[in-house]
Write a protein that holds these residues in place. Structure first.
Motif, short mmCIF file in Angstrom:
data_model
loop_
_atom_site.label_atom_id
_atom_site.label_comp_id
_atom_site.label_asym_id
_atom_site.label_seq_id
_atom_site.Cartn_x
_atom_site.Cartn_y
_atom_site.Cartn_z
N SER B 4 -10.51 55.24 56.56
CA SER B 4 -9.97 54.19 57.42
C SER B 4 -9.12 53.22 56.60
O SER B 4 -9.40 52.96 55.44
CB SER B 4 -11.13 53.42 58.06
N MET B 5 -8.09 52.72 57.23
CA MET B 5 -7.23 51.73 56.57
C MET B 5 -7.92 50.36 56.59
O MET B 5 -7.53 49.44 55.89
CB MET B 5 -5.89 51.62 57.31
N VAL B 6 -8.90 50.22 57.45
CA VAL B 6 -9.54 48.91 57.62
C VAL B 6 -10.84 48.87 56.83
O VAL B 6 -11.69 49.74 56.97
CB VAL B 6 -9.84 48.65 59.13
N ARG B 7 -10.96 47.86 55.99
CA ARG B 7 -12.21 47.71 55.24
C ARG B 7 -13.16 46.83 56.03
O ARG B 7 -12.85 45.72 56.41
CB ARG B 7 -11.93 47.04 53.88
N LEU B 8 -14.34 47.39 56.30
CA LEU B 8 -15.29 46.64 57.12
C LEU B 8 -16.24 45.81 56.26
O LEU B 8 -16.73 44.78 56.70
CB LEU B 8 -16.07 47.59 58.02
N GLU B 9 -16.51 46.27 55.02
CA GLU B 9 -17.44 45.49 54.18
C GLU B 9 -16.76 44.20 53.70
O GLU B 9 -15.55 44.16 53.54
CB GLU B 9 -17.92 46.33 52.99
N PRO B 10 -17.57 43.15 53.52
CA PRO B 10 -16.98 41.88 53.08
C PRO B 10 -16.35 42.00 51.69
O PRO B 10 -16.85 42.75 50.85
CB PRO B 10 -18.16 40.91 53.06
N ILE B 11 -15.27 41.30 51.49
CA ILE B 11 -14.59 41.33 50.20
C ILE B 11 -14.87 40.03 49.48
O ILE B 11 -14.73 38.95 50.04
CB ILE B 11 -13.07 41.48 50.39
N LYS B 12 -15.32 40.15 48.23
CA LYS B 12 -15.54 38.92 47.43
C LYS B 12 -14.33 38.72 46.54
O LYS B 12 -14.11 39.44 45.59
CB LYS B 12 -16.81 39.07 46.60
N TYR B 13 -13.53 37.71 46.90
CA TYR B 13 -12.35 37.43 46.09
C TYR B 13 -12.72 36.51 44.94
O TYR B 13 -13.55 35.64 45.06
CB TYR B 13 -11.28 36.72 46.92
N HIS B 14 -12.08 36.74 43.84
CA HIS B 14 -12.13 35.72 42.79
C HIS B 14 -10.84 34.93 42.92
O HIS B 14 -9.77 35.41 42.60
CB HIS B 14 -12.22 36.37 41.40
N VAL B 15 -10.96 33.71 43.44
CA VAL B 15 -9.76 32.90 43.63
C VAL B 15 -9.53 32.03 42.40
O VAL B 15 -10.39 31.23 42.04
CB VAL B 15 -9.89 32.01 44.88
N PRO B 16 -8.40 32.22 41.73
CA PRO B 16 -8.15 31.39 40.55
C PRO B 16 -7.74 29.96 40.96
O PRO B 16 -6.60 29.72 41.32
CB PRO B 16 -6.99 32.11 39.85
#
Ligand SMILES: Cc1ncc(C[n+]2csc(CCOP(=O)(O)OP(=O)(O)O)c2C)c(N)n1
Ligand code: SF4
Ligand code: SF4
Ligand code: SF4
Ligand SMILES: [Mg+2]
Lengths: 303, 94
Positions: B4-16
């Motif tokens: 799938s092109m859509v990621r369903l699991e949450p994404i943890k970003y590291h925001v600088p």
């Protein structure tokens, strides 16, 4: 003897002390942090500045540092109005109502490339303050002409005879949008700017403030004269301080005497301190004087 | 297509995220070619120099007068120009 009463602490400078941190990347005598100090006196740390590409993006410094103890969102050149609209709505949805969103954009980012997103934000009447700090050229990229550069001024893209068109008056464009509050201000009059921000803070909807901000590098003057030149712009009648709300223009205190042309200083006093006007001919100075008269006529008609 | 092109699991970003910092451009006092020197005897405590200083390095207090943080003062001279009683003099740096 009883305890002596402590002296009252005026908001300027006492409330300007904590947010604008020393050691930023601005050139000596830069008007940008002067303006920010006044913002901080009104909003403290509780402001989100939306800054499109400009000198200001550089002045706050590079990651991981930030010269302001307030939030800064760096955005693409044309988008300050759009991003500030979005942040304002997001805060509202989350029920956060003690943080002021402020779009802080240069004249290039406002009068030229940001005009469409600014106009959209004004038309939708989003509840934030848009401040155009006007150093009258694209300073960050090397002093190119903007539509807000005044008539006759030298820039690197008007190198021989200076600009041949008059300044685009963005405050008038915003008045035509019918937004709740439009004002002009100057870095030479921090108390006046402070009072305008206080009023803007209490008004719901879109607020626009056009801040005159002389730049020593681009205007070719000694950095010690930043405040003096901004003051001369008002005293010669070239820059008129006013507020426009409830369908009426109200002349601000510092500009009130200059409704009477005889009280105004000769425009030459303003022009002669700046290298960018070095090559003005007498005819061009006459044209500038005519423009001043014409602008005051407009002011009188709307009072 | 299986993936799938859509990621369903949450994404943890590291925001600088940049943080507030004094001296983002270093000790800007080194830029100075002229140094503001205050005569606190002459000073009338009007606060103007502090209000206008673009680097926010001046503090005026009624009791102690004017102090300047020379680590960061850029030597622009705005303070000396706005002082109504000429209590601030610009002297060349050695
Ligand atoms: C789309 C786009 N075009 C051009 C640039 C390059 N650029 C960065 S800052 C700037 C000038 C900004 O001028 P102004 O808004 O007047 O701010 P100032 O630098 O004068 O404070 C330009 C042209 C850019 N960043 N993005
Ligand atoms: S070029 Fe002008 S506006 Fe830009 S940082 Fe230098 S003094 Fe400030
Ligand atoms: S010279 Fe400029 S930076 Fe230094 S204290 Fe005076 S106004 Fe501030
Ligand atoms: S501007 Fe001059 S008189 Fe006023 S507080 Fe500063 S040094 Fe003192
Ligand atoms: Mg500009």
């Amino acid at each position: 003897m009883g305890e002596s009463k402590p002296r009252p602490r005026p908001p300027l400078p006492y409330n300007m002390r904590d947010v604008v941190l020393p050691g930023d990347a601005a050139c000596p005598g830069c008007p940008i942090p002067m303006g920010w100090k006044v913002l901080s006196a009104v909003f403290g740390e509780k402001m989100i500045l939306v800054i499109p590409a400009s000198c200001s993006s550089v002045v706050v410094g590079a990651y991981p540092g930030n010269s302001l103890k307030a939030s800064v969102v760096h955005v693409a050149f044309a988008s300050a109005g759009a991003v500030a609209s979005g942040i304002t709505e997001a805060l509202r949805r989350r029920g956060i109502n003690d943080v002021q969103v402020i779009a802080w954009a240069g004249d290039g980012g406002t009068a030229d490339i940001g005009m469409a997103s600014l106009s959209g934000a004004a038309e939708r009447n989003h509840d934030f303050i848009y401040i155009m700090y006007d150093n009258e050229a694209y300073m960050n990229t090397g002093i190119q002409r903007s539509s807000s550069t005044p008539y006759g001024a030298w820039t690197t893209t008007t190198p021989i005879i200076g600009k041949t068109e008059h300044k685009k008056d963005v405050a008038k464009i915003m008045i035509a949008h019918g937004v709740p509050y439009v004002a002009t201000a100057s870095v030479a009059y921090p108390h006046d700017f402070y009072a305008k921000l206080q009023r803007a803070k209490r008004i719901h909807g879109f607020k626009f403030i056009h801040l005159h901000a002389p730049c020593p590098v681009g205007w070719r003057f000694d950095p010690k004269y930043t405040a003096r030149i901004a003051r001369l712009a008002v005293e010669t009648g070239l820059w008129v301080l006013y507020e426009y709300y409830d369908g009426k223009l109200r002349l601000s205190g510092p500009s009130r005497p200059y409704l009477d042309p005889s009280k105004r200083k000769p425009v030459e006093e303003y022009l002669k301190l700046q290298g960018r006007f070095k090559r003005l001919t007498p005819e061009k100075i006459e044209e500038i004087k005519k423009y001043v008269e014409w602008n005051w006529e407009w002011v009188k008609r709307h009072m | 297509m299986s993936k799938s092109m859509v990621r369903l699991e949450p994404i943890k970003y590291h925001v600088p995220l940049a943080r507030p910092k004094q001296g983002v451009a270093g000790k800007t006092g080194f830029w100075r070619t002229e140094k503001p020197i205050v005569d606190n005897e002459k000073c009338i405590r009007c606060y103007l120099c502090e209000i206008y200083c673009p680097v926010n390095v001046i503090r005026v207090e009624p009791e102690t007068g004017v102090t300047i943080d020379y680590d960061y003062c850029k030597g622009c001279g705005v303070c000396s120009d706005v002082c109504p009683v000429n209590a601030i003099r610009m002297v060349p740096e050695e």
